[in-house]
Design an enzyme around this catalytic site. Structure first.
Site, PDB file in Angstrom:
ATOM      1  N   GLU A 265       0.785  -1.241   0.163  1.00 54.34           N
ATOM      2  CA  GLU A 265      -0.004   0.009   0.050  1.00 54.34           C
ATOM      3  C   GLU A 265       0.878   1.192  -0.043  1.00 54.34           C
ATOM      4  O   GLU A 265       0.255   2.216   0.636  1.00 54.34           O
ATOM      5  CB  GLU A 265      -0.909   0.144   1.348  1.00 54.34           C
ATOM      6  N   GLU A 299      -5.685  -2.830  -0.376  1.00 59.78           N
ATOM      7  CA  GLU A 299      -4.407  -1.867  -0.568  1.00 59.78           C
ATOM      8  C   GLU A 299      -5.151  -0.522  -0.524  1.00 59.78           C
ATOM      9  O   GLU A 299      -4.580   0.530   0.047  1.00 59.78           O
ATOM     10  CB  GLU A 299      -3.558  -2.224  -1.591  1.00 59.78           C
TER      11      GLU A 299
END
Ligand code: TRP
Ligand code: ZN
Length: 856
Positions: A265, A299
């Protein structure tokens, strides 16, 4: 054996220094990348302590404090640190390092994935790029200038917004990025390569337009649409459900083939394992489509739960991961059947997380002791972590839970915080005491609920007694009673008497009395799997049948069937001659004939897996367990043959569709095939399906039944499949996996042969997992073969992976370290391989930690 020492949560100390700005210049080169790192540093308090920066696997070129270059006597260098003493209150520190991306097969820090430079900094990879305070509570604003060859690397990406670009001599060019949000270094990312680009936009609820950019290898553009659509759904969902809006003007996702995990992420620049981006109708299964959407969502959701509010230290990992998994599960449940989605989650918890908690690496969702952080990206932190968040949601209710989330962001936006901070926000916003509940964060192990009941005809009362028991775990932790939310339903003969609600188990033993119950009810407990616990209550077959048909909660209906099967599998382990009652089959006949949706029916028909059973039994003889499952399965197949065939045929349609109903139809059809594959017409059915298939779900199901039943057509369909899909990396991963699942004496020889296959490469984590991992995790029969050949094979691969990629090695060792769940003979064989491993030189910290725990 140990030469590395663990770190403890209790020793946490705030950093001595702060780094507020980081200015990076990175000149990319295959073997000599030069990183210049200019930092604004201040002392966090008045002190005279040295600045101790983390750094590994690099060459230090120079150190400068303000305008003065330090000579060798002014700093100290160790394998993993750079210390500088006698520093002023505030200064500019410039550090130049040289790194070798091509040699980086561990895929941490800056590495090369095929022709792409990319980074992976979580958890502690930034220290392989430059010397830094590599800990999540040091947050800085990053400006990143990337320099590379213009022809090979037309795209140069980093976090935030592009602020400058230009041309340089020698065919070089540069791009400078600026990320206005302070972030910990684990969220730093850089990518350079040549891509095809899918672009789109999303307008946030406040009316800002965000550019969405998806970068894939050339030739893969047509496979990237599903990922983009998933991203837009995720952005909308987070606005609608949690009022959370994206914050930068650009959101980029890059797909790479070499990646240790699912995806990462990094702020504004997610890097993904291509497995969780690329999907098209011909080459991806329905599960692949589901997983791409779920990982994209995961994410994306991290932008708030992870990036805007991050972890104070790595012991708090579940703060972001448990919460984000919960959010992606809720998202998936909203996009698909919520019952089927929940069943998928629960299977993972019961089969794999329970096993982890029963094994040598048992740890609380907030670990207290860590040697190698990469070892704690676990099913416990992620999946049990999500269950803990879900229990809070169940206890508080949706409105109060959302108020808690709102308060959490109000208090902590921009901060690095702890799990305690999260629970405090939940508790304060809802006015609910969660002090007992908090033991879920500090306690490892799977609790067992021992349930007994009593019905009193004279008074029409029913009493339910629940006792909590906390089995000892490998970490020898003392256990507390937990606050366990238990959804219940009482199912009576007269439907009008049914009752349902939520019980709060808090004491060691508690009794509830229900009035106005006119006949002895069947209790359905833990509806929707309201707590990650085991349940111990004696249900007879008739009671389970009642639940399968009459429970209001779909999870309970499914779970009753699983309990019915599990009961017979357990009996068959000790007595393979056991005569199975027709009732078992007739329960499933009812399922097949019911008007439930087909995706749910498919789940109801699938027997508990080897892992799930193994996690529920002590000292399993794996051969006996494999045999027991297959006896039950064959019995059901025989009894219901005509039903399976009829259902199968009715679901064989020629057009391909991808809506929920079509997906459910395929799931049910392929479960029928799975049963029918045990009977006479198996070969013909599988071969036919393989030939007719116009989508990967059906094609893969066909070769899988050919493999796991060792059908006559197996070799032919495998050759044909490889011919059709050679060169498609993601599909060839599936092919390697099917090879590993072959139910045949020679499977280990087959796999050893495939290690030399031109398309195999142990350096690629997806490939290693597809072949070696699939064998060790899913070919239970031959991995656990009594001659030990499966264990020995895994040992040999772990020796290689230990040096190539310790993270991958450390994941693949899992089935070996869980030896305590197997019988003594197997234990001995498994332990012998672990002992051989422990005697190796150069063992990675990752493997040492696990071997230490397992062999202790
Ligand atoms: N934060 C990532 C996720 O869950 C996890 C992750 C991606 C990771 N790559 C990694 C963790 C490499 C450790 C090492 O979404
Ligand atoms: Zn995550």
């Amino acid at each position: 054996m140990t030469e590395f020492s663990p770190r403890y949560l209790k020793d946490y100390q705030a950093p001595d220094y702060k780094i507020s700005n980081v200015n990076l210049t990175i000149q990319l080169d295959d073997t000599k990348t030069i990183v210049t790192n200019v930092m604004d540093v201040t002392k966090a308090s008045e002190h005279q302590r040295a600045l101790v920066l983390d750094g590994e696997h690099m060459q230090l070129k120079s150190v400068m404090v303000n305008d003065t270059k330090l000579d060798r006597s002014q700093y100290q260098l160790s394998d993993s640190t750079l210390s500088i003493a006698n520093l002023p209150e505030q200064f500019i520190l410039t550090i130049t390092t040289e790194i070798n991306p091509v040699a980086n097969t561990a895929l941490e820090g800056l590495y090369k994935s095929a022709d792409v430079y990319c980074t992976q900094c979580e958890a502690e990879g930034f220290r392989r790029i430059t010397y830094f305070l590599d800990r999540p509570d040091v947050m800085a604003i990053y400006t990143t200038k990337i320099i590379a060859d213009k022809t090979s690397f037309p795209f140069l990406l980093a976090n935030g917004n592009k602020i400058e670009q230009g041309e340089l001599a020698n065919n070089l060019h540069f791009v400078t990025w600026h990320d206005p949000f302070p972030k910990p270094c684990y969220l730093f990312a850089l990518v350079a390569g040549d891509f095809e680009l899918l672009t789109d936009t999303f307008t946030t609820k406040s009316g800002r337009e965000v550019n969405l950019e998806l970068f894939v290898d050339k030739g893969n553009l047509s496979r990237s649409e599903h990922a983009m659509a998933s991203l837009k759904k995720s952005m909308l969902w987070d606005e609608q459900q949690f009022n959370l809006e994206y914050d930068l003007d650009i959101y980029m996702i890059v797909a790479v083939d070499f990646f240790n995990m699912g995806a990462m992420e990094n702020k504004g620049l997610n890097v993904f394992n291509s497995k969780f981006v690329l999907a098209d109708d011909l080459s991806a299964t329905d599960d692949d489509f589901f997983n791409v959407e779920a990982v994209i969502a995961h994410e994306y959701f991290h932008n708030w739960t992870g990036n805007r509010v991050t972890c104070r230290d790595w012991f708090q990992l579940s703060l972001k991961e448990g919460l984000t998994v919960f959010r992606d599960q809720q998202f998936s449940a909203d996009m698909h059947s919520s019952a089927v989605t929940r069943i998928k989650n629960v299977k993972i918890v019961r089969a794999q997380q329970f096993a982890e908690d029963a094994g040598p690496m048992a740890h609380p969702i907030r670990p207290e002791k860590v040697m190698e952080m990469n070892n704690f990206y676990t099913l416990t932190v992620y999946e049990k972590g999500s269950e803990v968040i879900r229990m809070m949601h169940t206890i508080l209710g949706d409105d109060a839970f959302k108020a808690g989330i709102e308060l959490y962001f109000e208090r902590h936006d921009g901060q690095a915080v702890t799990c305690d901070d999260f629970v405090a926000a939940m508790s304060d916003a809802s006015n609910t005491c969660l002090s007992q509940f908090k033991y879920w964060y500090s306690q490892s192990g799977t609790p067992v609920l021992i349930v007994s009941d009593d019905y009193h005809e004279e008074t029409n009362t029913y009493q339910l007694t629940i006792e909590q028991s906390h089995p000892q775990t490998h970490d020898k932790q003392e256990k507390q009673n937990l606050h366990i939310p238990v959804n219940f339903e009482l199912i009576s003969n007269d439907e009008n008497d049914n009752q349902q609600g939520l019980l709060h188990c808090k004491q060691q033993k508690q009794t509830w009395t229900f009035e106005n119950v006119s006949s002895k009810p069947v209790p359905a407990l833990l509806g929707n799997f309201s707590a990650p616990v085991k349940l111990n209550y004696h249900y007879d077959d008739q009671a389970l049948n009642t639940l399968m048909v009459n429970a209001a909660d779909e999870f309970n209906r499914w779970d009753a069937g699983q309990k019915l099967f599990a009961g017979y599998i357990k009996q068959l382990i000790n007595n393979p001659e056991l005569e199975l009652p027709l009732q078992v089959a007739s329960a499933l006949e009812q399922v097949l004939l019911s008007n439930a949706d087909n995706a749910f029916k498919a789940e109801q028909l699938v027997l508990p897996s080897f892992d799930e059973m193994a996690a529920a039994i002590d000292e399993v003889n794996s051969g006996a367990l494999v045999r027991a499952i297959s006896i039950l399965k064959r019995f059901i197949a025989q009894q219901l043959q005509s039903h399976f065939l009829h259902t199968y045929q009715s679901l064989c349609t020629s057009e391909f569709a991808k809506d929920g109903q079509a997906i459910g139809n395929r799931a049910l059809k392929n479960v029928c095939l799975d049963y029918l594959a045990l009977l006479d017409s198996a070969n013909e059915l599988a071969l036919n399906q393989f030939k007719q298939a116009n989508n990967m779900t059906d094609q893969l199901a066909a070769i899988k039944v050919a493999a796991v039943n060792d059908l006559r057509c197996f070799e032919d369909v495998m050759v044909e499949f490889a011919r059709q899909w050679q060169g498609n990396t993601l599909v060839m991963d599936k092919w390697f996996t099917i090879n590993a699942l072959h139910n045949n004496e020679n499977v280990v020889q087959r796999i050893i042969g495939l290690l030399e296959h031109p398309e195999f490469s142990i350096d690629n984590p997806n490939r290693a997992r597809a072949l070696i991992g699939a064998f060790a995790f899913y070919n239970s029969k031959y991995f656990h073969h009594q001659d030990g050949s499966g264990y020995e094979f895994l040992f040999a691969q772990l020796v290689k992976l230990n040096t190539i990629n310790p993270q991958v090695a450390s994941r693949l060792i899992t089935p070996l370290i869980q030896f305590k769940s197997f019988d003594k003979t197997q234990q001995k064989l498994m332990k012998a391989e672990l002992e051989k491993l422990s005697r190796l030189d150069n063992l990675s910290r990752d493997l040492i930690e696990k071997l230490d725990a397992a062999l202790q």
